[in-house]
Motif scaffolding. Structure first.
Motif, PDB file in Angstrom:
ATOM      1  N   UNK A 123       0.860  -1.176   0.000  1.00  0.00           N
ATOM      2  CA  UNK A 123       0.000   0.000   0.000  1.00  0.00           C
ATOM      3  C   UNK A 123       0.900   1.231   0.000  1.00  0.00           C
ATOM      4  N   UNK A 124       0.815   2.021  -1.071  1.00  0.00           N
ATOM      5  CA  UNK A 124       1.703   3.154  -1.221  1.00  0.00           C
ATOM      6  C   UNK A 124       1.604   4.194  -0.117  1.00  0.00           C
ATOM      7  N   UNK A 125       0.399   4.707   0.195  1.00  0.00           N
ATOM      8  CA  UNK A 125       0.310   5.709   1.272  1.00  0.00           C
ATOM      9  C   UNK A 125       0.818   5.209   2.615  1.00  0.00           C
ATOM     10  N   UNK A 126       0.612   3.926   2.910  1.00  0.00           N
ATOM     11  CA  UNK A 126       1.089   3.382   4.176  1.00  0.00           C
ATOM     12  C   UNK A 126       2.583   3.074   4.148  1.00  0.00           C
ATOM     13  N   UNK A 127       3.135   2.883   2.963  1.00  0.00           N
ATOM     14  CA  UNK A 127       4.552   2.572   2.849  1.00  0.00           C
ATOM     15  C   UNK A 127       4.922   1.171   3.269  1.00  0.00           C
ATOM     16  N   UNK A 128       3.968   0.254   3.299  1.00  0.00           N
ATOM     17  CA  UNK A 128       4.231  -1.122   3.691  1.00  0.00           C
ATOM     18  C   UNK A 128       3.120  -2.013   3.144  1.00  0.00           C
ATOM     19  N   UNK A 129       3.316  -3.310   3.273  1.00  0.00           N
ATOM     20  CA  UNK A 129       2.307  -4.277   2.838  1.00  0.00           C
ATOM     21  C   UNK A 129       1.239  -4.411   3.908  1.00  0.00           C
ATOM     22  N   UNK A 130      -0.025  -4.423   3.483  1.00  0.00           N
ATOM     23  CA  UNK A 130      -1.165  -4.552   4.381  1.00  0.00           C
ATOM     24  C   UNK A 130      -1.958  -5.805   4.017  1.00  0.00           C
ATOM     25  N   UNK A 131      -2.733  -6.355   4.974  1.00  0.00           N
ATOM     26  CA  UNK A 131      -3.545  -7.536   4.652  1.00  0.00           C
ATOM     27  C   UNK A 131      -4.493  -7.251   3.493  1.00  0.00           C
ATOM     28  N   UNK A 132      -4.481  -8.109   2.511  1.00  0.00           N
ATOM     29  CA  UNK A 132      -5.293  -7.899   1.313  1.00  0.00           C
ATOM     30  C   UNK A 132      -5.454  -9.220   0.584  1.00  0.00           C
ATOM     31  N   UNK A 133      -6.387  -9.215  -0.360  1.00  0.00           N
ATOM     32  CA  UNK A 133      -6.578 -10.326  -1.293  1.00  0.00           C
ATOM     33  C   UNK A 133      -5.994  -9.883  -2.629  1.00  0.00           C
ATOM     34  N   UNK A 134      -4.756 -10.254  -2.942  1.00  0.00           N
ATOM     35  CA  UNK A 134      -4.165  -9.827  -4.220  1.00  0.00           C
ATOM     36  C   UNK A 134      -4.687 -10.673  -5.375  1.00  0.00           C
ATOM     37  N   UNK A 135      -4.919 -10.015  -6.488  1.00  0.00           N
ATOM     38  CA  UNK A 135      -5.410 -10.678  -7.695  1.00  0.00           C
ATOM     39  C   UNK A 135      -4.535 -10.230  -8.859  1.00  0.00           C
ATOM     40  N   UNK A 136      -3.948 -11.182  -9.553  1.00  0.00           N
ATOM     41  CA  UNK A 136      -3.185 -10.879 -10.757  1.00  0.00           C
ATOM     42  C   UNK A 136      -4.088 -10.802 -11.970  1.00  0.00           C
ATOM     43  N   UNK A 137      -3.856  -9.815 -12.820  1.00  0.00           N
ATOM     44  CA  UNK A 137      -4.707  -9.555 -13.983  1.00  0.00           C
ATOM     45  C   UNK A 137      -3.871  -9.692 -15.252  1.00  0.00           C
ATOM     46  N   UNK A 138      -4.377 -10.449 -16.206  1.00  0.00           N
ATOM     47  CA  UNK A 138      -3.812 -10.555 -17.548  1.00  0.00           C
ATOM     48  C   UNK A 138      -4.892 -10.103 -18.518  1.00  0.00           C
ATOM     49  N   UNK A 139      -4.646  -9.024 -19.272  1.00  0.00           N
ATOM     50  CA  UNK A 139      -5.690  -8.440 -20.119  1.00  0.00           C
ATOM     51  C   UNK A 139      -5.107  -8.076 -21.480  1.00  0.00           C
ATOM     52  N   UNK A 140      -5.860  -8.384 -22.519  1.00  0.00           N
ATOM     53  CA  UNK A 140      -5.495  -7.950 -23.865  1.00  0.00           C
ATOM     54  C   UNK A 140      -6.049  -6.552 -24.096  1.00  0.00           C
ATOM     55  N   UNK A 141      -5.224  -5.676 -24.633  1.00  0.00           N
ATOM     56  CA  UNK A 141      -5.566  -4.264 -24.755  1.00  0.00           C
ATOM     57  C   UNK A 141      -6.158  -4.002 -26.133  1.00  0.00           C
ATOM     58  N   UNK A 142      -7.251  -3.267 -26.147  1.00  0.00           N
ATOM     59  CA  UNK A 142      -7.894  -2.866 -27.394  1.00  0.00           C
ATOM     60  C   UNK A 142      -8.680  -1.604 -27.182  1.00  0.00           C
ATOM     61  N   UNK A 143      -9.630  -1.349 -28.067  1.00  0.00           N
ATOM     62  CA  UNK A 143     -10.411  -0.121 -27.962  1.00  0.00           C
ATOM     63  C   UNK A 143     -11.764  -0.314 -28.620  1.00  0.00           C
ATOM     64  N   UNK A 144     -12.712   0.473 -28.133  1.00  0.00           N
ATOM     65  CA  UNK A 144     -14.035   0.606 -28.740  1.00  0.00           C
ATOM     66  C   UNK A 144     -14.147   2.052 -29.185  1.00  0.00           C
ATOM     67  N   UNK A 145     -14.059   2.279 -30.487  1.00  0.00           N
ATOM     68  CA  UNK A 145     -13.993   3.647 -30.968  1.00  0.00           C
ATOM     69  C   UNK A 145     -12.681   4.290 -30.554  1.00  0.00           C
ATOM     70  N   UNK A 146     -12.766   5.375 -29.795  1.00  0.00           N
ATOM     71  CA  UNK A 146     -11.574   6.068 -29.312  1.00  0.00           C
ATOM     72  C   UNK A 146     -11.240   5.738 -27.864  1.00  0.00           C
TER      73      UNK A 146
END
Length: 447
Positions: A123-146
């Motif tokens: 956690x950036x504001x705290x400056x340390x790791x806090x209890x959390x449920x981390x989730x890794x994301x893999x996403x293909x990047x695209x667009x709808x219009x602009x």
């Protein structure tokens, strides 16, 4: 408004239709609760959020059971969601010099009061790791219009038996390599190391490197004829820095290129055929690229294996932003930043379902005309927040004809015990009755 609501429910039904009967109906109710912002209104309480959608008490209980005990997985839902987006033909994947960016990132759903939470996230504001449920994301990047959008390919949870951040990142990179197509290239931010990518078998990647990153030449200079022959190549230092009061100069680049962007001149320098400083010469090679842009306060240092121009690598890295928008929509827009669930499986499934709901809401908002919030919203944009405000004014549509497969499971339950006898918990042991056949001892107290 009715057309928009029916379209949203139709997409939700298409995503969950292949799951078992009964569970798919509960998932439709859960996803509707998320995209309509009911979890945001109840500040993370799932059951009150389901009840606020207008469902009956029995439907609320079935949806709650589907969340933690239903036979479904995030990988199956994501595969069907990706197939639905590709068949619609509105979303178009980005491409840079023949490579399609696949962004990788980690987000954390903070749980500071969860008892026994084995995982944590920085956690950036705290400056340390806090209890959390981390989730890794893999996403293909695209667009709808602009509007740029990321379509999630995989959601990787942390292993509670090995809850370290490094172990989660290794599992995430392996999942990203498995999800890649032949024309994909992984795009990663700082925090992921070149060593992790090589260990996972990644051969096409662009990763932001540290400012003090170094590498060695994968080839040796000619033997001068005296002294011990060298076993390692020359050390390459892309940026100058100081170490213990001593200035360390930057290495001379192999190539330099410049290009014009408006009134700004961007300069790039790079080094080819490098290996990590402490590995043999026959190890996998990579490139180091330093991009100096006057609009930035610091130069951008990238490591890559792609044989493309420096400008293309810069564009590939900057195209990873949509993966940051997925947790923004799930946590801030839909209210999944707070959660009042404690069962181990439910703690993992609710964030995954919220990320899927955020992706669905963002896509649907971008693929239809913008909906103004009110008379003051004179230039509305197709954002998920505006669509969520519209859906929050509607209950779950009972007039919508659900597909035949999405229905309550007609299971025979008349023979099952009900009430206290039907609860799934071990029976309370009955204490042994006192032995009255023997006369009381003389030393026993008399009441």
């Amino acid at each position: 408004m009715q057309e928009v609501v029916y379209r949203v429910v139709g997409v939700l039904c298409a995503v969950v239709a292949a799951t078992p009967i009964g569970t798919n109906l509960g998932l439709v109710h859960l996803l509707w609760m998320l995209v309509s912002g009911r979890l945001l209104e109840t500040r993370g309480a799932v059951i009150p959020g389901l009840s606020a959608t207008g469902l009956s008490e029995s439907a609320v209980r079935r949806a709650w059971a589907a969340l933690g005990q239903g036979d479904w997985s995030s990988s199956g839902l994501l595969a069907r969601w990706q197939r639905h987006v590709e068949q619609a033909g509105i979303w178009q994947a980005h491409e840079h010099a023949g490579y399609q960016p696949v962004a990788v990132d980690v987000t954390g759903f903070w749980r500071p009061r969860l008892q026994g939470c084995a995982t944590s996230h920085y956690h950036g504001p705290a400056g340390k790791a806090l209890p959390a449920i981390p989730v890794g994301i893999v996403a293909r990047v695209g667009s709808v219009g602009t509007q740029r959008l990321g379509i999630p390919l995989a959601l990787v949870r942390a292993d509670t038996t090995e809850p370290s951040t490094a172990a989660h990142e290794r599992a995430l990179v392996r999942a990203a390599v498995q999800a890649m197509a032949d024309t994909d290239a992984l795009v990663l931010d700082a925090g992921f190391e070149i060593r992790q990518l090589q260990a996972a078998g990644a051969t096409r990647y662009v990763v932001r490197a540290a400012k003090n990153v170094t590498g060695r030449r994968a080839r040796l200079d000619d033997y001068p004829g005296r002294g011990r022959p060298r076993e390692r190549g020359d050390l390459i230092r892309p940026l100058a820095r100081s170490y213990r009061g001593r200035e360390l100069a930057a290495s001379a680049p192999d190539h330099v290129a410049t290009w014009q962007e408006g009134e700004t001149v961007v300069r790039a320098a790079w080094w080819d055929d490098l290996v990590l400083p402490d590995v043999p010469l026959d190890s996998p090679t990579f490139r180091l690229i330093v991009i100096h842009d006057p609009r930035w306060t610091e130069p951008l240092v990238l490591a890559s294996t792609l044989p493309v121009a420096a400008r293309t690598l810069r564009d590939l890295y900057l195209d990873r932003w949509p993966v940051e928008q997925l947790p923004l929509a799930a946590k801030q827009m839909l209210g999944a930043a707070r959660a009042f669930v404690s069962a181990p499986e439910t703690c993992q499934r609710l964030p995954a379902l919220a990320l899927l709901a955020g992706s669905i809401l963002t896509y649907l908002a971008a693929s239809q005309p913008a909906i103004p919030t009110g008379s003051w919203d004179r230039r509305p944009r197709p954002t998920p927040g505006r669509l969520r405000r519209l859906l929050s004014r509607a209950v779950f549509p009972t007039s919508f004809q659900l597909p035949d497969r999405i229905r309550k499971k007609d299971a025979v339950t008349a023979h099952l015990p009900t009430g206290n006898w039907g609860q799934r918990r071990p029976p309370t042991p009955i204490p042994d009755a006192p032995d009255t056949s023997r006369p009381p001892s003389a030393n026993a107290e008399v009441a």
